[in-house]
Enzyme design. Structure first.
Site, PDB file in Angstrom:
ATOM      1  N   THR A  93      -3.250  -1.314  -3.748  1.00 19.68           N
ATOM      2  CA  THR A  93      -3.256  -0.294  -2.695  1.00 19.68           C
ATOM      3  C   THR A  93      -4.026   0.906  -3.215  1.00 19.68           C
ATOM      4  O   THR A  93      -3.579   1.584  -4.146  1.00 19.68           O
ATOM      5  CB  THR A  93      -1.826   0.120  -2.314  1.00 19.68           C
ATOM      6  OG1 THR A  93      -1.140  -1.018  -1.768  1.00 19.68           O
ATOM      7  CG2 THR A  93      -1.843   1.232  -1.278  1.00 19.68           C
ATOM      8  N   LYS A 168      -2.580  -0.577   5.517  1.00 17.03           N
ATOM      9  CA  LYS A 168      -1.477  -0.388   4.560  1.00 17.03           C
ATOM     10  C   LYS A 168      -1.003   1.059   4.541  1.00 17.03           C
ATOM     11  O   LYS A 168       0.203   1.338   4.600  1.00 17.03           O
ATOM     12  CB  LYS A 168      -1.937  -0.820   3.170  1.00 17.03           C
ATOM     13  CG  LYS A 168      -0.940  -0.522   2.030  1.00 17.03           C
ATOM     14  CD  LYS A 168       0.338  -1.310   2.171  1.00 17.03           C
ATOM     15  CE  LYS A 168       1.355  -0.953   1.088  1.00 17.03           C
ATOM     16  NZ  LYS A 168       1.000  -1.494  -0.237  1.00 17.03           N
ATOM     17  N   LYS A 243       2.746   7.771  -3.806  1.00 21.28           N
ATOM     18  CA  LYS A 243       1.332   7.419  -3.992  1.00 21.28           C
ATOM     19  C   LYS A 243       0.696   7.035  -2.654  1.00 21.28           C
ATOM     20  O   LYS A 243      -0.401   7.509  -2.312  1.00 21.28           O
ATOM     21  CB  LYS A 243       1.210   6.255  -4.975  1.00 21.28           C
ATOM     22  CG  LYS A 243      -0.191   5.643  -5.053  1.00 21.28           C
ATOM     23  CD  LYS A 243      -0.172   4.268  -5.695  1.00 21.28           C
ATOM     24  CE  LYS A 243      -1.477   3.533  -5.469  1.00 21.28           C
ATOM     25  NZ  LYS A 243      -1.466   2.143  -5.951  1.00 21.28           N
TER      26      LYS A 243
END
Length: 288
Positions: A93, A168, A243
Site C-alpha cells: 500500500t 485502497k 499510514k
C-alpha cells in the site's frame, strides 16, 4: 509457476505460503532471518538477495512497507534483472504517484505490471481470503489474476495503473471514519444507559449497520470474535491505519478532493498512535 516473493512480513509470509500450497515454486526474500526461516518451513526457497530470487521467474510479487522501498527494490533489483516476460505485481500500500512512476519504469523496459494492494489483514493473508484491488492494463491484469486468486477470495480490476492504490486508500479512509463513528455510538449508548449488546442487536439490523459494527466490533464480548476480545492485539495495527490515512490525505490534497471527515480521522489516529501504534485500530474506542 516460478514466482519470486519479496517482503515476508506479517502479510507477505502468509501470502507466499498460500502460493506454495497451490503448487507454485516460490523464491522468497526478506531482510529478516526469522521471516526467511518461516518461509522455508512453509515450503519456499529462500535467497540472500533480491537479484538471485528474481532470476528466471515468471512473476514477481512484492509486499513492502512504503513507496520509497518499493521504488528502490524495483529500480535497483527487479527491473532489468527479471526476465522481461515476467509479470510484476506490487501488493504494497503506497501513494498513487509512486505506483504509477514505478509502473512507467517497468513498462519502458517491456514488463507487464499491476498495483494490487489488499484488504483483509493478517488473518485473511494467512487464510488466503484477501481482497485484491488491481490497477493496470487489462493484459497485465489477466496475467496477474490467477496468481492473486491463489492468495485471495476476490480479485477486482480497478482500472488503469495506480487505481488499485486509489481504491485502497479511499476504502481505508472510509473504514477509519466508520470505526470512529461506531465507537462513538457505543460509548454514547452506554452513557445513556443502553446495554452494549442490546444496542448491537438493534443497530446491526437498522440503518446504522456497518462492517465496523457487525464484523469488527470494537466492544469486547459483542458480535463475532474480534481483536477487541484479545486486548486489541492482532488485526490491523493503528500505525498502519494512520499510514493509510496519511496517504489518503496526500491524495486528497493532490487531487483537490474535500475530505473533512477523513482529515479529522487522521488527526484522531495520529494522536492515538503516539502511544498505541501497535494496538488494533478499533482500540481508538479507548479515547472516547
Amino acid at each position: 509457476m516460478k514466482i519470486a516473493f519479496i517482503g515476508l512480513g506479517n502479510m507477505g509470509g502468509g501470502m507466499a505460503a498460500n502460493l506454495v500450497k497451490v503448487g507454485h515454486t516460490v523464491r522468497a526474500f526478506d531482510l529478516s532471518e526469522d521471516a526467511l526461516a518461516r518461509a522455508r518451513e512453509a515450503g519456499c526457497e529462500t535467497f540472500s538477495n533480491i537479484r538471485d530470487a528474481v532470476r528466471d521467474v515468471e512473476a514477481v510479487v512484492t509486499m513492502l512497507p512504503n513507496g520509497a522501498i518499493v521504488k528502490s527494490v524495483y529500480t535497483n533489483d527487479v527491473i532489468g534483472h527479471t526476465p522481461h516476460a515476467a509479470t510484476l505485481i506490487d501488493c504494497s500500500t503506497i501513494d498513487v504517484a509512486t505506483a504509477r512512476e514505478v509502473a512507467d519504469a517497468a513498462h519502458a523496459e517491456g514488463y507487464k505490471m499491476v498495483d494490487a494492494p489488499v484488504s483483509g489483514g493478517i488473518a485473511a493473508a494467512n487464510a488466503g481470503t484477501l481482497t485484491f484491488m488491481v490497477g493496470g492494463e487489462i493484459h497485465a491484469f489477466e496475467a496477474a489474476e490467477p496468481i492473486l486468486q491463489a492468495m485471495g477470495k476476490a480479485v477486482i480490476h480497478a482500472g488503469g495503473i495506480g487505481n488499485g492504490q486509489a481504491a485502497k486508500i479511499c476504502n481505508n479512509m472510509l473504514l477509519a471514519i466508520h470505526m470512529i463513528g461506531t465507537c462513538e455510538a457505543f460509548q454514547m449508548a452506554q452513557k445513556l444507559g443502553l446495554n452494549a449488546q442490546t444496542f448491537y442487536d438493534i443497530s446491526s439490523v437498522s440503518s446504522g449497520q456497518n462492517w465496523s459494527m457487525t464484523s469488527y466490533c470494537p466492544v469486547p464480548g459483542v458480535g463475532p470474535t474480534t481483536p477487541a476480545d484479545n486486548g486489541y492485539q492482532g488485526g490491523f495495527a493503528t500505525a498502519l491505519m494512520l499510514k493509510d490515512l496519511k496517504l489518503a490525505m496526500e491524495a486528497a490534497q493532490a487531487s483537490g478532493a474535500s475530505t473533512p471527515l477523513g482529515r479529522h480521522a487522521e488527526e484522531l489516529y495520529d494522536a492515538f498512535a503516539k502511544e498505541n501504534g501497535a494496538l488494533d485500530f478499533s482500540a481508538i474506542i479507548k479515547t472516547l
